[in-house]
Write a protein that holds these residues in place. Structure first.
Motif, PDB file in Angstrom:
ATOM      1  N   MET A  26       2.319  -4.362  -2.561  1.00 43.65           N
ATOM      2  CA  MET A  26       0.958  -4.364  -3.085  1.00 43.65           C
ATOM      3  C   MET A  26       0.922  -3.419  -4.293  1.00 43.65           C
ATOM      4  O   MET A  26       1.380  -2.292  -4.205  1.00 43.65           O
ATOM      5  CB  MET A  26       0.006  -3.874  -1.987  1.00 43.65           C
ATOM      6  N   ASN A  27       0.374  -3.918  -5.404  1.00 42.50           N
ATOM      7  CA  ASN A  27       0.233  -3.041  -6.553  1.00 42.50           C
ATOM      8  C   ASN A  27      -1.174  -2.438  -6.574  1.00 42.50           C
ATOM      9  O   ASN A  27      -2.024  -2.778  -5.753  1.00 42.50           O
ATOM     10  CB  ASN A  27       0.571  -3.782  -7.857  1.00 42.50           C
ATOM     11  N   ARG A  28      -1.402  -1.545  -7.533  1.00 38.30           N
ATOM     12  CA  ARG A  28      -2.676  -0.817  -7.569  1.00 38.30           C
ATOM     13  C   ARG A  28      -3.859  -1.755  -7.820  1.00 38.30           C
ATOM     14  O   ARG A  28      -4.919  -1.583  -7.228  1.00 38.30           O
ATOM     15  CB  ARG A  28      -2.611   0.270  -8.640  1.00 38.30           C
ATOM     16  N   THR A  29      -3.698  -2.752  -8.672  1.00 38.33           N
ATOM     17  CA  THR A  29      -4.786  -3.690  -8.953  1.00 38.33           C
ATOM     18  C   THR A  29      -5.169  -4.468  -7.690  1.00 38.33           C
ATOM     19  O   THR A  29      -6.360  -4.631  -7.390  1.00 38.33           O
ATOM     20  CB  THR A  29      -4.392  -4.662 -10.081  1.00 38.33           C
ATOM     21  N   GLU A  30      -4.164  -4.925  -6.955  1.00 37.83           N
ATOM     22  CA  GLU A  30      -4.434  -5.629  -5.696  1.00 37.83           C
ATOM     23  C   GLU A  30      -5.132  -4.702  -4.709  1.00 37.83           C
ATOM     24  O   GLU A  30      -6.074  -5.118  -4.016  1.00 37.83           O
ATOM     25  CB  GLU A  30      -3.130  -6.139  -5.090  1.00 37.83           C
ATOM     26  N   ALA A  31      -4.680  -3.462  -4.644  1.00 37.74           N
ATOM     27  CA  ALA A  31      -5.292  -2.493  -3.729  1.00 37.74           C
ATOM     28  C   ALA A  31      -6.751  -2.253  -4.094  1.00 37.74           C
ATOM     29  O   ALA A  31      -7.624  -2.226  -3.210  1.00 37.74           O
ATOM     30  CB  ALA A  31      -4.503  -1.182  -3.742  1.00 37.74           C
ATOM     31  N   LEU A  32      -7.031  -2.076  -5.384  1.00 39.20           N
ATOM     32  CA  LEU A  32      -8.421  -1.868  -5.819  1.00 39.20           C
ATOM     33  C   LEU A  32      -9.299  -3.073  -5.489  1.00 39.20           C
ATOM     34  O   LEU A  32     -10.449  -2.914  -5.076  1.00 39.20           O
ATOM     35  CB  LEU A  32      -8.472  -1.564  -7.314  1.00 39.20           C
ATOM     36  N   ILE A  73      -8.885  -5.138  -2.987  1.00 34.36           N
ATOM     37  CA  ILE A  73      -9.117  -5.109  -1.539  1.00 34.36           C
ATOM     38  C   ILE A  73     -10.157  -4.054  -1.191  1.00 34.36           C
ATOM     39  O   ILE A  73     -11.049  -4.288  -0.362  1.00 34.36           O
ATOM     40  CB  ILE A  73      -7.799  -4.863  -0.775  1.00 34.36           C
ATOM     41  N   VAL A  74     -10.072  -2.895  -1.820  1.00 40.98           N
ATOM     42  CA  VAL A  74     -11.035  -1.817  -1.565  1.00 40.98           C
ATOM     43  C   VAL A  74     -12.443  -2.281  -1.941  1.00 40.98           C
ATOM     44  O   VAL A  74     -13.386  -2.145  -1.152  1.00 40.98           O
ATOM     45  CB  VAL A  74     -10.650  -0.537  -2.346  1.00 40.98           C
ATOM     46  N   LYS A  75     -12.590  -2.860  -3.125  1.00 42.41           N
ATOM     47  CA  LYS A  75     -13.913  -3.315  -3.579  1.00 42.41           C
ATOM     48  C   LYS A  75     -14.460  -4.427  -2.687  1.00 42.41           C
ATOM     49  O   LYS A  75     -15.641  -4.438  -2.340  1.00 42.41           O
ATOM     50  CB  LYS A  75     -13.839  -3.776  -5.031  1.00 42.41           C
ATOM     51  N   ALA A  76     -13.601  -5.353  -2.293  1.00 43.82           N
ATOM     52  CA  ALA A  76     -14.034  -6.445  -1.409  1.00 43.82           C
ATOM     53  C   ALA A  76     -14.440  -5.895  -0.042  1.00 43.82           C
ATOM     54  O   ALA A  76     -15.399  -6.383   0.570  1.00 43.82           O
ATOM     55  CB  ALA A  76     -12.923  -7.476  -1.260  1.00 43.82           C
ATOM     56  N   SER A  77     -13.734  -4.885   0.432  1.00 42.16           N
ATOM     57  CA  SER A  77     -14.054  -4.283   1.731  1.00 42.16           C
ATOM     58  C   SER A  77     -15.393  -3.557   1.679  1.00 42.16           C
ATOM     59  O   SER A  77     -16.189  -3.638   2.617  1.00 42.16           O
ATOM     60  CB  SER A  77     -12.944  -3.331   2.162  1.00 42.16           C
ATOM     61  N   ILE A  78     -15.648  -2.857   0.579  1.00 39.81           N
ATOM     62  CA  ILE A  78     -16.949  -2.196   0.413  1.00 39.81           C
ATOM     63  C   ILE A  78     -18.056  -3.245   0.370  1.00 39.81           C
ATOM     64  O   ILE A  78     -19.082  -3.103   1.031  1.00 39.81           O
ATOM     65  CB  ILE A  78     -16.973  -1.346  -0.872  1.00 39.81           C
ATOM     66  N   SER A 125      -8.442   5.538  -2.055  1.00 43.86           N
ATOM     67  CA  SER A 125      -8.204   4.382  -1.189  1.00 43.86           C
ATOM     68  C   SER A 125      -7.069   3.520  -1.725  1.00 43.86           C
ATOM     69  O   SER A 125      -6.181   3.108  -0.972  1.00 43.86           O
ATOM     70  CB  SER A 125      -9.477   3.536  -1.065  1.00 43.86           C
ATOM     71  N   ALA A 126      -7.087   3.266  -3.020  1.00 49.55           N
ATOM     72  CA  ALA A 126      -6.035   2.440  -3.627  1.00 49.55           C
ATOM     73  C   ALA A 126      -4.677   3.132  -3.502  1.00 49.55           C
ATOM     74  O   ALA A 126      -3.680   2.495  -3.157  1.00 49.55           O
ATOM     75  CB  ALA A 126      -6.357   2.147  -5.080  1.00 49.55           C
ATOM     76  N   ASP A 127      -4.634   4.434  -3.779  1.00 48.37           N
ATOM     77  CA  ASP A 127      -3.380   5.182  -3.662  1.00 48.37           C
ATOM     78  C   ASP A 127      -2.834   5.111  -2.237  1.00 48.37           C
ATOM     79  O   ASP A 127      -1.641   4.916  -2.022  1.00 48.37           O
ATOM     80  CB  ASP A 127      -3.570   6.643  -4.060  1.00 48.37           C
ATOM     81  N   PHE A 128      -3.720   5.269  -1.263  1.00 48.39           N
ATOM     82  CA  PHE A 128      -3.322   5.210   0.143  1.00 48.39           C
ATOM     83  C   PHE A 128      -2.734   3.846   0.476  1.00 48.39           C
ATOM     84  O   PHE A 128      -1.670   3.747   1.088  1.00 48.39           O
ATOM     85  CB  PHE A 128      -4.529   5.507   1.042  1.00 48.39           C
ATOM     86  N   LEU A 129      -3.426   2.784   0.080  1.00 47.48           N
ATOM     87  CA  LEU A 129      -2.953   1.435   0.397  1.00 47.48           C
ATOM     88  C   LEU A 129      -1.604   1.144  -0.245  1.00 47.48           C
ATOM     89  O   LEU A 129      -0.700   0.612   0.404  1.00 47.48           O
ATOM     90  CB  LEU A 129      -3.979   0.390  -0.043  1.00 47.48           C
ATOM     91  N   VAL A 130      -1.452   1.495  -1.507  1.00 47.79           N
ATOM     92  CA  VAL A 130      -0.184   1.243  -2.204  1.00 47.79           C
ATOM     93  C   VAL A 130       0.950   2.010  -1.529  1.00 47.79           C
ATOM     94  O   VAL A 130       2.015   1.444  -1.261  1.00 47.79           O
ATOM     95  CB  VAL A 130      -0.295   1.611  -3.704  1.00 47.79           C
TER      96      VAL A 130
END
Length: 85
Positions: A1-7, A9-14, A72-77
């Protein structure tokens, strides 16, 4: 997972937890609780949603890292990489 994908996912989850939240106005270091008036139950639901969408285990001690877009993105990546190694 790259940072863009993580972001994404974070935005969709919010958006899943707080449908009327405007995540486009969030800065990378804005805390969700302040910027979105996210209460503790919504935050827990957000953490559960992140875990479900990514398959990454999120423990209680991990939650302080998940209070901003950047954190959140850093954690996911980081955890997606460690889970695949």
């Amino acid at each position: 997972m790259n940072r863009t994908e993580a972001l994404d996912i974070v935005k969709a989850s919010i958006a899943h937890v707080i449908p009327d939240a405007d995540v486009t106005t969030l800065g990378p270091h804005d805390t969700f609780r302040d910027a979105l008036d996210m209460d503790s139950l919504e935050f827990l639901h957000y953490v559960e949603t992140l875990s479900e969408r990514t398959g990454i285990r999120i423990d209680d001690e991990d939650t302080p890292q998940l209070t901003t877009l950047s954190g959140s993105a850093d954690f996911l990546v980081a955890h997606a990489r460690s889970d695949t190694q």
